[in-house]
Enzyme design. Structure first.
Site, PDB file in Angstrom:
ATOM      1  N   ASN A 151       0.804  -1.225   0.000  1.00  0.00           N
ATOM      2  CA  ASN A 151       0.000   0.000   0.000  1.00  0.00           C
ATOM      3  C   ASN A 151       0.831   1.267   0.000  1.00  0.00           C
ATOM      4  O   ASN A 151       0.368   2.322  -0.441  1.00  0.00           O
ATOM      5  CB  ASN A 151      -0.952   0.007   1.202  1.00  0.00           C
ATOM      6  CG  ASN A 151      -0.222  -0.088   2.525  1.00  0.00           C
ATOM      7  OD1 ASN A 151       0.596  -0.976   2.736  1.00  0.00           O
ATOM      8  ND2 ASN A 151      -0.503   0.832   3.434  1.00  0.00           N
ATOM      9  N   HIS A 201     -13.753   0.545  -1.896  1.00  0.00           N
ATOM     10  CA  HIS A 201     -13.400   1.959  -2.015  1.00  0.00           C
ATOM     11  C   HIS A 201     -11.996   2.187  -2.553  1.00  0.00           C
ATOM     12  O   HIS A 201     -11.614   3.328  -2.833  1.00  0.00           O
ATOM     13  CB  HIS A 201     -13.589   2.683  -0.679  1.00  0.00           C
ATOM     14  CG  HIS A 201     -12.527   2.430   0.337  1.00  0.00           C
ATOM     15  ND1 HIS A 201     -11.538   3.345   0.614  1.00  0.00           N
ATOM     16  CD2 HIS A 201     -12.304   1.374   1.148  1.00  0.00           C
ATOM     17  CE1 HIS A 201     -10.752   2.859   1.568  1.00  0.00           C
ATOM     18  NE2 HIS A 201     -11.193   1.673   1.907  1.00  0.00           N
ATOM     19  N   CYS A 324      -4.342   4.995   7.071  1.00  0.00           N
ATOM     20  CA  CYS A 324      -4.888   5.139   8.427  1.00  0.00           C
ATOM     21  C   CYS A 324      -4.071   6.118   9.268  1.00  0.00           C
ATOM     22  O   CYS A 324      -4.455   6.466  10.376  1.00  0.00           O
ATOM     23  CB  CYS A 324      -4.942   3.778   9.123  1.00  0.00           C
ATOM     24  SG  CYS A 324      -3.367   2.904   9.128  1.00  0.00           S
TER      25      CYS A 324
END
Length: 378
Positions: A151, A201, A324
């Protein structure tokens, strides 16, 4: 391009919902609002829509509809996949230090209830040493957990070789494909994946919905984490988020039809961005530049504080870590694991593009970032 227009280059955190996805979802908030498990005509109609989405989701990853369990997103899917294996005889888990916190924290939990967990390092390019993986596996190893595409850096591991090794050792393969599904071809049968997690998403679907793929082998080993009404073959109880699920299905359908087109166009923009930004003296790309997903570039700008740069950029949305914790004073655990110093990690920015990114936006970002980097370094 003005400083008032938002330029969004943080698409690994989340993406804009495709207009066609939103249009598909809207009736399920108003006219088509019945519970999908109700036995009346209205409920059966909704159940048919949910079954269609199971097929659409399965089609995107070359699975079967009954191998798909809908969740609230990839994090819940990871929790179900990892904690759901708690009562197996084998008590050894292997994962990688560069995994998302959703994986690492679940592994910490499994260790607290008696599992042994091995965290493998990566090389400086973010790639895993297969020989080290093979040496780590024992007859007690239950599952290996690893991302398809990282990511933060976009690095793609050698999935074929890893899955072949795991199959020879009779070890389950849990693949966190959250950053890959909907962007590149992900084939669970071809890659020999037993459990796979995804989130809508990340590829222009709605937030709050995702899925867990379970092979026949994995399904027999998993226990549910949410119990109640027994929905979804008793693997995950609770009233289904039908509008979200419908949105996931439409996003999957669109992705199947646009994979190659998006990859070709966005890769050109990503490369253009890098060519421009690497003009900054001493800058470099973090991670392997060959084996990575086409929309992601993680660049270190030495002696430039990434938090200050992010704030100064204003209308340009980028990040310096996982979604996050996009702005944090802590250096990225991924970059640190790849051998970067604290200073280098805290001088790194992740740029992640989408099908909505334009060439004009890239030109503006390059000029603005270079201008600010010079100011912040001095």
């Amino acid at each position: 391009m003005s400083q008032q227009e938002i330029i969004y280059l943080d698409n690994n955190a989340t993406t804009r919902v495709d207009d066609r996805v939103l249009e598909e979802m809207l009736p399920y908030f108003t006219d088509l609002y019945a519970n999908s498990t109700s036995s009346h005509i209205a409920g059966l109609t909704i159940n048919e829509a949910v079954e269609k989405v199971a097929w659409q989701t399965a089609n995107l990853i070359n699975a079967e509809p009954d191998e798909i369990t809908f969740t609230s997103g990839a994090t819940e899917a990871i929790n179900l996949a990892v904690k759901g294996l708690a009562y197996q005889e084998r008590k050894h888990i292997v994962t990688v230090v560069t995994e998302h916190k959703a994986v690492l924290e679940n592994c910490h939990f499994m260790k607290s209830i008696g599992f042994d967990v091995t965290y493998l390092p990566t090389a400086s390019d973010g790639l895993l040493d297969l020989e080290l993986l093979e040496k780590t596996i024992t007859d007690k190893t239950l599952v290996f957990i690893m991302m398809f595409s990282n990511n933060e850096t976009g690095v793609i591991q050698n999935i074929n070789a890893i899955s072949a090794l795991l199959k020879s050792k009779n070890v389950l393969f849990l693949c966190d494909a959250t950053q890959a599904v909907g962007k590149i071809s992900v084939d669970v049968k071809k890659y020999g994946i037993d459990l796979l997690t995804l989130s809508a998403h990340k590829f222009h679907g709605p937030k709050g919905v995702g899925a867990l793929y379970l092979s026949a082998k994995a399904k027999t080993k998993l226990i549910p984490q949410i119990i109640g009404g027994g929905q979804q073959r008793k693997l995950r109880s609770g009233t289904l988020n039908v509008p979200g699920i419908v949105g996931l299905g439409k996003a999957c359908e669109i992705a199947v039809n646009q994979l190659e087109e998006n990859q070709n166009r966005v890769k050109l923009l990503r490369d253009k961005l890098e060519i421009g930004l690497l003009q900054f003296e001493g800058s470099f790309v973090n991670g392997d530049i060959q084996n990575r997903i086409y929309n992601t570039s993680n660049i270190c700008f030495p002696s430039v504080n990434s938090e200050q740069l992010i704030m100064a950029l204003g209308n340009i949305s980028v990040s310096n870590g996982a979604s996050c914790s996009a702005v944090t004073s802590e250096p990225s655990h991924v970059l640190k694991a790849m051998g970067l110093s604290d200073e280098q990690a805290l001088s790194s920015i992740r740029f992640s593009l989408s099908k909505y990114t334009t060439s004009d936006e890239i030109d503006y970002v390059v000029d603005r970032v270079l201008e600010l980097c010079v100011k912040l370094r001095s």
